[in-house]
Design an enzyme around this catalytic site. Structure first.
Site, PDB file in Angstrom:
ATOM      1  N   GLY A  48       0.765  -1.242   0.000  1.00  0.00           N
ATOM      2  CA  GLY A  48       0.000   0.000   0.000  1.00  0.00           C
ATOM      3  C   GLY A  48       0.796   1.292   0.000  1.00  0.00           C
ATOM      4  O   GLY A  48       0.353   2.291  -0.564  1.00  0.00           O
ATOM      5  N   GLU A 104       3.739   3.963   6.370  1.00  0.00           N
ATOM      6  CA  GLU A 104       2.523   3.172   6.143  1.00  0.00           C
ATOM      7  C   GLU A 104       1.540   3.944   5.278  1.00  0.00           C
ATOM      8  O   GLU A 104       1.479   5.164   5.349  1.00  0.00           O
ATOM      9  CB  GLU A 104       1.827   2.921   7.490  1.00  0.00           C
ATOM     10  CG  GLU A 104       2.411   1.772   8.290  1.00  0.00           C
ATOM     11  CD  GLU A 104       1.759   0.439   7.951  1.00  0.00           C
ATOM     12  OE1 GLU A 104       1.083   0.338   6.906  1.00  0.00           O
ATOM     13  OE2 GLU A 104       1.927  -0.491   8.748  1.00  0.00           O
ATOM     14  N   ASP A 105       0.758   3.203   4.516  1.00  0.00           N
ATOM     15  CA  ASP A 105      -0.325   3.851   3.763  1.00  0.00           C
ATOM     16  C   ASP A 105      -1.455   4.259   4.709  1.00  0.00           C
ATOM     17  O   ASP A 105      -1.990   5.356   4.631  1.00  0.00           O
ATOM     18  CB  ASP A 105      -0.863   2.918   2.659  1.00  0.00           C
ATOM     19  CG  ASP A 105      -1.249   1.521   3.165  1.00  0.00           C
ATOM     20  OD1 ASP A 105      -0.962   1.186   4.336  1.00  0.00           O
ATOM     21  OD2 ASP A 105      -1.841   0.759   2.385  1.00  0.00           O
ATOM     22  N   ASP A 108      -5.063   1.506  10.766  1.00  0.00           N
ATOM     23  CA  ASP A 108      -6.459   1.216  11.079  1.00  0.00           C
ATOM     24  C   ASP A 108      -6.496   0.770  12.553  1.00  0.00           C
ATOM     25  O   ASP A 108      -6.497   1.600  13.453  1.00  0.00           O
ATOM     26  CB  ASP A 108      -6.893   0.133  10.077  1.00  0.00           C
ATOM     27  CG  ASP A 108      -8.342  -0.291  10.153  1.00  0.00           C
ATOM     28  OD1 ASP A 108      -9.198   0.557  10.375  1.00  0.00           O
ATOM     29  OD2 ASP A 108      -8.619  -1.493   9.974  1.00  0.00           O
ATOM     30  N   LYS A 136      -6.935   6.196  11.023  1.00  0.00           N
ATOM     31  CA  LYS A 136      -8.334   6.098  11.461  1.00  0.00           C
ATOM     32  C   LYS A 136      -8.353   6.057  12.982  1.00  0.00           C
ATOM     33  O   LYS A 136      -8.304   4.967  13.568  1.00  0.00           O
ATOM     34  CB  LYS A 136      -8.959   4.792  10.935  1.00  0.00           C
ATOM     35  CG  LYS A 136      -9.160   4.712   9.432  1.00  0.00           C
ATOM     36  CD  LYS A 136      -9.816   3.370   9.091  1.00  0.00           C
ATOM     37  CE  LYS A 136      -9.991   3.162   7.620  1.00  0.00           C
ATOM     38  NZ  LYS A 136     -10.405   1.767   7.296  1.00  0.00           N
ATOM     39  N   PHE A 157     -13.959   2.405   4.718  1.00  0.00           N
ATOM     40  CA  PHE A 157     -13.009   1.728   3.849  1.00  0.00           C
ATOM     41  C   PHE A 157     -12.672   2.605   2.649  1.00  0.00           C
ATOM     42  O   PHE A 157     -13.556   3.100   1.964  1.00  0.00           O
ATOM     43  CB  PHE A 157     -13.589   0.393   3.371  1.00  0.00           C
ATOM     44  CG  PHE A 157     -12.588  -0.436   2.631  1.00  0.00           C
ATOM     45  CD1 PHE A 157     -11.638  -1.188   3.306  1.00  0.00           C
ATOM     46  CD2 PHE A 157     -12.570  -0.437   1.236  1.00  0.00           C
ATOM     47  CE1 PHE A 157     -10.688  -1.930   2.621  1.00  0.00           C
ATOM     48  CE2 PHE A 157     -11.621  -1.186   0.541  1.00  0.00           C
ATOM     49  CZ  PHE A 157     -10.679  -1.923   1.232  1.00  0.00           C
ATOM     50  N   VAL A 158     -11.376   2.802   2.422  1.00  0.00           N
ATOM     51  CA  VAL A 158     -10.939   3.672   1.324  1.00  0.00           C
ATOM     52  C   VAL A 158     -10.049   2.932   0.322  1.00  0.00           C
ATOM     53  O   VAL A 158      -9.393   1.954   0.671  1.00  0.00           O
ATOM     54  CB  VAL A 158     -10.181   4.919   1.862  1.00  0.00           C
ATOM     55  CG1 VAL A 158     -11.096   5.807   2.689  1.00  0.00           C
ATOM     56  CG2 VAL A 158      -8.954   4.521   2.681  1.00  0.00           C
ATOM     57  N   ASP A 164      -5.812  -0.610  -1.955  1.00  0.00           N
ATOM     58  CA  ASP A 164      -6.581  -1.463  -2.865  1.00  0.00           C
ATOM     59  C   ASP A 164      -7.882  -1.962  -2.271  1.00  0.00           C
ATOM     60  O   ASP A 164      -8.074  -1.987  -1.058  1.00  0.00           O
ATOM     61  CB  ASP A 164      -5.751  -2.711  -3.181  1.00  0.00           C
ATOM     62  CG  ASP A 164      -5.657  -3.648  -1.961  1.00  0.00           C
ATOM     63  OD1 ASP A 164      -5.217  -3.190  -0.893  1.00  0.00           O
ATOM     64  OD2 ASP A 164      -6.067  -4.832  -2.081  1.00  0.00           O
ATOM     65  N   ARG A 170      -5.385   0.565  -6.851  1.00  0.00           N
ATOM     66  CA  ARG A 170      -4.182   1.199  -6.302  1.00  0.00           C
ATOM     67  C   ARG A 170      -3.679   2.373  -7.155  1.00  0.00           C
ATOM     68  O   ARG A 170      -3.007   3.263  -6.659  1.00  0.00           O
ATOM     69  CB  ARG A 170      -3.041   0.181  -6.193  1.00  0.00           C
ATOM     70  CG  ARG A 170      -3.302  -0.964  -5.220  1.00  0.00           C
ATOM     71  CD  ARG A 170      -2.002  -1.720  -4.962  1.00  0.00           C
ATOM     72  NE  ARG A 170      -2.192  -3.008  -4.317  1.00  0.00           N
ATOM     73  CZ  ARG A 170      -2.272  -3.185  -2.994  1.00  0.00           C
ATOM     74  NH1 ARG A 170      -2.187  -2.171  -2.179  1.00  0.00           N
ATOM     75  NH2 ARG A 170      -2.438  -4.395  -2.495  1.00  0.00           N
TER      76      ARG A 170
HETATM   77  P1  5GP Z   1      -4.104  -2.290  10.751  1.00  0.00           P
HETATM   78  O1  5GP Z   1      -5.500  -2.656  11.182  1.00  0.00           O
HETATM   79  O2  5GP Z   1      -3.125  -3.360  11.115  1.00  0.00           O
HETATM   80  O3  5GP Z   1      -3.703  -0.928  11.262  1.00  0.00           O
HETATM   81  O4  5GP Z   1      -4.131  -2.196   9.185  1.00  0.00           O
HETATM   82  C1  5GP Z   1      -3.849  -3.308   8.423  1.00  0.00           C
HETATM   83  C2  5GP Z   1      -3.815  -3.023   6.950  1.00  0.00           C
HETATM   84  O5  5GP Z   1      -5.139  -3.015   6.530  1.00  0.00           O
HETATM   85  C3  5GP Z   1      -3.272  -1.678   6.462  1.00  0.00           C
HETATM   86  O6  5GP Z   1      -1.890  -1.650   6.290  1.00  0.00           O
HETATM   87  C4  5GP Z   1      -3.946  -1.621   5.103  1.00  0.00           C
HETATM   88  O7  5GP Z   1      -3.216  -2.362   4.164  1.00  0.00           O
HETATM   89  C5  5GP Z   1      -5.262  -2.283   5.379  1.00  0.00           C
HETATM   90  N1  5GP Z   1      -6.345  -1.303   5.567  1.00  0.00           N
HETATM   91  C6  5GP Z   1      -6.841  -0.797   6.708  1.00  0.00           C
HETATM   92  N2  5GP Z   1      -7.843   0.064   6.470  1.00  0.00           N
HETATM   93  C7  5GP Z   1      -7.979   0.088   5.125  1.00  0.00           C
HETATM   94  C8  5GP Z   1      -8.824   0.808   4.236  1.00  0.00           C
HETATM   95  O8  5GP Z   1      -9.707   1.620   4.593  1.00  0.00           O
HETATM   96  N3  5GP Z   1      -8.648   0.573   2.903  1.00  0.00           N
HETATM   97  C9  5GP Z   1      -7.714  -0.289   2.419  1.00  0.00           C
HETATM   98  N4  5GP Z   1      -7.628  -0.432   1.110  1.00  0.00           N
HETATM   99  N5  5GP Z   1      -6.879  -0.983   3.231  1.00  0.00           N
HETATM  100  C10 5GP Z   1      -7.019  -0.780   4.563  1.00  0.00           C
HETATM  101 MG    MG Z   2      -0.951  -1.893   4.055  1.00  0.00          MG
END
Ligand code: 5GP
Ligand code: MG
Length: 184
Positions: A48, A104-105, A108, A136, A157-158, A164, A170
């Site tokens: 990402g 990081e992209d 969450d 978030k 969700f984005v 993606d 992407r």
């Molecule tokens: P975490 O919950 O561990 O912070 O996030 C895990 C991964 O989930 C992120 O690195 C990202 O790849 C994916 N992710 C979380 N939220 C979103 C979202 O809103 N859209 C997309 N496309 N991926 C997300």
């Molecule tokens: Mg990611």
């Protein structure tokens, strides 16, 4: 920006490419200040963060050492699985005494970045921080918020700009959010 369809789901415009680039310039300014003369090593998290990283580093004056790593937790679902399913690039890293910045992209739940942070910390870096394009706060379960945030977003969700849905979307220059049934 118009609404778009990615793999059968409707997404509406959320953050424009222009807004992203303007914010990246500001973030690059902060990093230039904070990492001046520190010879930092940046660890962008694939997949990402590839576009975010590519654009951000071209606004920098500092020269970071760049080493891409990959962790994946999401699969093709829209919810975090909270387990790290695969990783690469981690065992080649030499981080002892280095100033490390994880890129990081999106953060969450914070699970992915916490996993990487713990891994990095075991190597005794001089410092470790996290920069993320999107954060978030309402989904975040960690205790340490990211140090540099592009945009705080609501718990939706984005896709786009590196992010993606089922590996599609992407390439989109801007960021889109899933259109809820209620607003259709
Ligand atoms: P975490 O919950 O561990 O912070 O996030 C895990 C991964 O989930 C992120 O690195 C990202 O790849 C994916 N992710 C979380 N939220 C979103 C979202 O809103 N859209 C997309 N496309 N991926 C997300
Ligand atoms: Mg990611």
């Amino acid at each position: 920006m118009k609404s778009i369809n990615v793999q059968g789901k409707e997404f509406e415009p959320y953050i424009t490419s222009k807004e992203i680039h303007s914010r990246l310039k500001t973030m690059a300014g902060l990093l230039n200040h904070d990492y001046k003369d520190l010879d930092p090593i940046f660890l962008p998290v694939l997949n990402g963060a590839f576009i975010f990283t590519a654009d951000l580093v071209r606004y920098l004056d500092v020269q970071p050492m760049l080493q891409f790593v990959r962790l994946s937790t999401y699969g093709d679902e829209m919810k975090s699985s909270k387990t790290v399913q695969s990783s690469f690039g981690l065992n080649q890293l030499k981080l002892k005494g280095r100033h490390v910045l994880i890129l990081e992209d999106i953060i969450d739940t914070g699970f992915t970045s916490r996993f990487l942070m713990e891994y990095v910390n075991r190597q005794q870096p001089a410092s470790v921080r996290i920069a993320t394009l999107l954060f978030k706060p309402d989904a975040f379960e960690g205790d340490r918020a990211p140090d540099y945030v592009g945009f705080h977003i609501s718990n939706e969700f984005v896709v786009g700009y590196g992010l993606d849905y089922a590996q599609y979307g992407r390439e989109l220059p801007g960021i889109y959010r899933l259109r809820s049934m209620a607003t259709k």
